[in-house]
Design a protein around this motif. Structure first.
Motif, mmCIF file in Angstrom:
data_model
loop_
_atom_site.group_PDB
_atom_site.id
_atom_site.type_symbol
_atom_site.label_atom_id
_atom_site.label_comp_id
_atom_site.label_asym_id
_atom_site.label_seq_id
_atom_site.Cartn_x
_atom_site.Cartn_y
_atom_site.Cartn_z
ATOM 1 N N PRO A 13 -24.434 7.285 -1.478
ATOM 2 C CA PRO A 13 -25.158 7.911 -2.587
ATOM 3 C C PRO A 13 -24.943 9.415 -2.626
ATOM 4 C CG PRO A 13 -26.663 7.420 -0.798
ATOM 5 C CD PRO A 13 -25.333 6.831 -0.412
ATOM 6 N N GLU A 14 -25.035 9.983 -3.818
ATOM 7 C CA GLU A 14 -24.878 11.433 -3.950
ATOM 8 C C GLU A 14 -25.945 12.161 -3.137
ATOM 9 O OE1 GLU A 14 -23.451 15.122 -4.945
ATOM 10 O OE2 GLU A 14 -22.506 13.160 -5.235
ATOM 11 N N HIS A 15 -27.157 11.671 -3.198
ATOM 12 C CA HIS A 15 -28.263 12.222 -2.404
ATOM 13 C C HIS A 15 -28.854 11.087 -1.571
ATOM 14 C CE1 HIS A 15 -27.971 15.894 -4.732
ATOM 15 N NE2 HIS A 15 -28.039 15.165 -5.831
ATOM 16 N N PHE A 16 -29.068 11.355 -0.296
ATOM 17 C CA PHE A 16 -29.483 10.305 0.632
ATOM 18 C C PHE A 16 -30.800 10.658 1.288
ATOM 19 C CE2 PHE A 16 -29.107 8.462 5.029
ATOM 20 C CZ PHE A 16 -29.252 7.140 4.652
ATOM 21 N N ASN A 17 -31.734 9.699 1.300
ATOM 22 C CA ASN A 17 -32.967 9.843 2.062
ATOM 23 C C ASN A 17 -33.372 8.485 2.610
ATOM 24 O OD1 ASN A 17 -34.488 8.408 0.032
ATOM 25 N ND2 ASN A 17 -34.623 10.302 -1.151
ATOM 26 N N TRP A 18 -34.538 8.395 3.221
ATOM 27 C CA TRP A 18 -34.914 7.166 3.915
ATOM 28 C C TRP A 18 -35.153 6.003 2.963
ATOM 29 C CZ3 TRP A 18 -39.720 4.680 3.570
ATOM 30 C CH2 TRP A 18 -40.731 5.393 2.921
ATOM 31 N N LYS A 19 -35.286 6.278 1.681
ATOM 32 C CA LYS A 19 -35.481 5.206 0.701
ATOM 33 C C LYS A 19 -34.157 4.710 0.111
ATOM 34 C CE LYS A 19 -40.081 6.819 -0.679
ATOM 35 N NZ LYS A 19 -40.926 7.274 -1.815
ATOM 36 N N SER A 20 -33.051 5.327 0.492
ATOM 37 C CA SER A 20 -31.769 5.018 -0.143
ATOM 38 C C SER A 20 -31.244 3.625 0.184
ATOM 39 C CB SER A 20 -30.720 6.060 0.269
ATOM 40 O OG SER A 20 -31.058 7.351 -0.196
ATOM 41 N N PHE A 21 -31.764 2.994 1.232
ATOM 42 C CA PHE A 21 -31.285 1.663 1.614
ATOM 43 C C PHE A 21 -31.995 0.539 0.854
ATOM 44 C CE2 PHE A 21 -29.602 2.629 6.174
ATOM 45 C CZ PHE A 21 -28.489 3.232 5.604
ATOM 46 N N LYS A 22 -32.910 0.868 -0.033
ATOM 47 C CA LYS A 22 -33.714 -0.186 -0.662
ATOM 48 C C LYS A 22 -32.880 -1.145 -1.508
ATOM 49 C CE LYS A 22 -35.285 2.668 -4.590
ATOM 50 N NZ LYS A 22 -36.491 3.203 -5.252
ATOM 51 N N TYR A 23 -31.700 -0.694 -1.962
ATOM 52 C CA TYR A 23 -30.816 -1.579 -2.724
ATOM 53 C C TYR A 23 -29.577 -1.975 -1.920
ATOM 54 C CZ TYR A 23 -33.688 -0.230 -6.716
ATOM 55 O OH TYR A 23 -34.743 -0.014 -7.572
ATOM 56 N N GLY A 24 -29.639 -1.825 -0.600
ATOM 57 C CA GLY A 24 -28.513 -2.204 0.247
ATOM 58 C C GLY A 24 -28.137 -1.086 1.190
ATOM 59 N N MET A 25 -27.337 -1.425 2.199
ATOM 60 C CA MET A 25 -26.946 -0.434 3.208
ATOM 61 C C MET A 25 -25.824 0.421 2.653
ATOM 62 S SD MET A 25 -26.052 -0.957 7.218
ATOM 63 C CE MET A 25 -25.810 0.458 8.293
ATOM 64 N N SER A 26 -26.180 1.580 2.112
ATOM 65 C CA SER A 26 -25.216 2.415 1.402
ATOM 66 C C SER A 26 -24.406 3.324 2.321
ATOM 67 C CB SER A 26 -25.942 3.271 0.345
ATOM 68 O OG SER A 26 -27.018 3.972 0.933
ATOM 69 N N ILE A 27 -24.818 3.453 3.588
ATOM 70 C CA ILE A 27 -24.075 4.261 4.561
ATOM 71 C C ILE A 27 -23.966 3.474 5.863
ATOM 72 C CG2 ILE A 27 -24.032 6.403 5.905
ATOM 73 C CD1 ILE A 27 -25.616 7.731 3.706
ATOM 74 N N SER A 28 -22.777 3.392 6.420
ATOM 75 C CA SER A 28 -22.589 2.700 7.685
ATOM 76 C C SER A 28 -22.785 3.675 8.845
ATOM 77 C CB SER A 28 -21.188 2.089 7.757
ATOM 78 O OG SER A 28 -20.196 3.087 7.616
ATOM 79 N N HIS A 29 -23.116 3.147 10.032
ATOM 80 C CA HIS A 29 -23.389 4.053 11.155
ATOM 81 C C HIS A 29 -22.129 4.812 11.582
ATOM 82 C CE1 HIS A 29 -22.485 0.395 13.814
ATOM 83 N NE2 HIS A 29 -21.610 1.293 14.214
ATOM 84 N N GLN A 30 -20.946 4.316 11.225
ATOM 85 C CA GLN A 30 -19.714 5.040 11.544
ATOM 86 C C GLN A 30 -19.545 6.301 10.691
ATOM 87 O OE1 GLN A 30 -19.915 1.864 10.587
ATOM 88 N NE2 GLN A 30 -19.027 0.558 12.155
#
Length: 249
Positions: A134-151
């Motif tokens: 996502p352009e802007h990321f916060n703790w609610k950004s995963f509500k529609y799926g895992m948008s960032i991987s831990h890598q």
């Protein structure tokens, strides 16, 4: 002063891929990297490859563990860097300049993140992940799926807690959400930062992983909002596959 990055690689019986992952870390142009490898007592020759690079490693442990997140916690306990990054066996830092460019993108952020390119077992590119960063990321950004991987996320060690071992397949999601809730400065690097080998444990145990994710999302977002969000996820997934099929026709 350049921040110190602790890169942690978890591996178990992956003689095929471990050297490729290690070289992507050891060949970085950024000078202040602490490389930690946690091996789960491999028996297939993985340890022999790691030993070839032992003098360039900050820490190397080879012993049985209680699963991937237990091993990742071992790495966290050994880390002394300002930031931590998990680059597990089979994955790669995107390019030799990646770490340098991540830290040049902004000063002293709590979290840096970027985009991930997917690869199959033949190391052929499958393109960008379906969930774009996502352009802007916060703790609610995963509500529609895992948008960032831990890598693809660099987390300041002071806000990175331990992985919750009650989750066997998706504890990295819980870990990222908790870290993000503690972050005051989150920077989108607007670049590819990682190469991801598809087919990890969350794919092999897909149904169990999805159930666990649902529990995690319910914990943070609430049951009713999570149910509504999953309807949106299902709709987005259907649209994605329809478009993808048309592209391939």
């Amino acid at each position: 002063m350049q921040p110190k990055l602790s890169v942690i690689t978890i591996v178990y019986n992956n003689v095929k891929d471990i050297e490729r992952t290690m070289r992507s870390v050891l060949n970085q142009t950024y000078p202040n990297i602490e490389y930690i490898i946690i091996d789960g007592a491999s028996t297939d020759g993985t340890k022999d490859i790691i030993y070839n690079y032992k003098s360039r490693l900050a820490q190397f442990i080879s012993e049985p563990d209680k699963g991937i997140y237990d091993a990742m916690n071992k790495g966290l306990r050994l880390a002394t860097g300002d930031y931590v990054l998990f680059m597990n066996s089979g994955d790669e830092l995107y390019a030799p300049e990646t770490v340098k460019e991540v830290f040049e993108s902004a000063a002293s952020a709590d979290i840096y993140y970027g985009e991930t390119e997917m690869f199959n077992e033949q190391w052929q590119s499958l393109g960008q992940r379906r969930h774009c960063a996502p352009e802007h990321f916060n703790w609610k950004s995963f509500k529609y799926g895992m948008s960032i991987s831990h890598q693809a996320i660099y987390v300041k060690r002071s806000i990175a807690g331990a992985f919750n071992l009650k989750y066997k397949y998706s504890s990295d999601i819980d870990w990222i959400i908790r870290a993000t809730k503690n972050a005051s400065s989150i920077v989108n690097t607007h670049m590819y930062v990682a190469k991801y080998l598809v087919g990890g444990i969350s794919k092999k145990k897909h149904l169990a992983s999805l159930k666990e994710r649902f529990r995690i999302f319910t914990r943070y977002y609430g049951l009713v909002p999570n149910l509504i969000n999953h309807i949106v996820i299902a709709a987005n997934l259907a649209v994605y596959f329809v478009r993808h099929r048309k592209t391939n026709d």
